[in-house]
Design an enzyme around this catalytic site. Structure first.
Site, PDB file in Angstrom:
ATOM      1  N   SER A   6      11.029   0.085  -4.517  1.00  0.00           N
ATOM      2  CA  SER A   6      10.202  -0.625  -5.900  1.00  0.00           C
ATOM      3  C   SER A   6       8.775  -0.677  -5.783  1.00  0.00           C
ATOM      4  O   SER A   6       8.224  -0.837  -6.272  1.00  0.00           O
ATOM      5  CB  SER A   6      10.629  -2.138  -6.091  1.00  0.00           C
ATOM      6  OG  SER A   6      10.279  -2.616  -5.637  1.00  0.00           O
ATOM      7  N   LYS A  10       4.795  -7.436  -3.371  1.00  0.00           N
ATOM      8  CA  LYS A  10       4.559  -7.132  -4.966  1.00  0.00           C
ATOM      9  C   LYS A  10       3.334  -6.613  -5.081  1.00  0.00           C
ATOM     10  O   LYS A  10       2.931  -7.995  -4.506  1.00  0.00           O
ATOM     11  CB  LYS A  10       5.692  -8.325  -6.151  1.00  0.00           C
ATOM     12  CG  LYS A  10       7.073  -7.737  -6.490  1.00  0.00           C
ATOM     13  CD  LYS A  10       7.398  -5.728  -6.215  1.00  0.00           C
ATOM     14  CE  LYS A  10       9.285  -6.546  -6.692  1.00  0.00           C
ATOM     15  NZ  LYS A  10      10.048  -6.042  -5.615  1.00  0.00           N
TER      16      LYS A  10
END
Length: 237
Positions: free
Chosen positions: A158, A196
């Protein structure tokens, strides 16, 4: 000769890559230069590329490599030597490592700093980080700044558009706060850990991926705790 805005952008890119190893987003560049639209950033990047100060890395979104510093110092480039004129030899290239490491020199034998390797961290769906106090990884000392550091193995895809790939070793500086746009180790609801980009808006916290396949996840202020900031990526080939 660079324009004032071109020089400002080049200085900002150079400082950010040295600090985080990750190329800033176009929105971050726009805000840093107080521009009203991202189209101005596109024009500045094209101008810097035409003048040989940066180059775009192929097949990678938002990946830039600095070839010449703002002062005019040239960085070695992997394309600088043609295979037909020089024999192949492994070499260390300074510069951005895609958008990850390549700013930290390779340590000489015996110079590496051993950091604890705390299992795997998800760059996809969050998973629990496993602390294995028997595992360590050697890291070049120039990659590390002040404070305590540790390492985590990245699992998932991701964050690929930030130059962070499955199997990479993420070098993390321990911290409990981070600025907007920083790539962090986030503890979600005291049970899951993920890598993230952190965004705050009002009382909400967003954990933003760098891959269009994944959605940004929004949490309340008490659901997310910062456990560290990304300072570098190590990769085996």
């Amino acid at each position: 000769m660079l324009t004032r805005k071109q020089h400002e952008l080049l200085s900002f890119l150079s400082a950010r890559l040295k600090e985080t190893g990750v190329c800033p987003s176009f929105d971050e560049m726009k805000d840093a230069l107080s521009l009203k639209s991202k189209s101005g950033i596109h024009r500045l990047i094209s101008g810097l590329e035409e003048r040989g100060f940066i180059r775009r890395l192929p097949h990678r979104a938002r990946a830039l490599e600095i070839l010449r510093e703002p002062e005019g110092k040239t960085r070695p480039s992997p394309q600088a030597v043609a295979p037909s004129t020089r024999p192949f030899a492994p070499r260390v290239i300074e510069g951005s490592f895609t958008t990850a490491l390549k700013g930290a020199p390779v340590a000489r034998p015996g110079d590496a700093v051993e950091l604890p390797l705390y299992g795997k961290i998800a760059a996809g769906t969050p998973i629990e980080a496993l602390r294995d106090h028997s595992a360590y990884v050697g890291v070049p000392p120039d990659m590390l700044g002040r404070g305590e550091h540790y390492a985590l193995e990245v699992e998932g895809d991701s964050m690929i558009d930030a130059g962070i790939l499955d199997g990479d070793i993420a070098v993390i500086r321990q911290a409990d706060t981070a600025e907007n746009g920083t790539i962090v180790v986030a503890l979600v609801e005291d049970s899951e850990v993920t890598l993230k980009r952190l965004r705050r808006k009002g009382h909400s916290i967003a954990l933003e991926p760098a891959n269009a396949k994944y959605e940004t996840r929004i949490f309340g202020p008490d659901q997310v705790k910062v456990q560290g900031r990304l300072v570098g990526i190590m990769r085996k080939y």
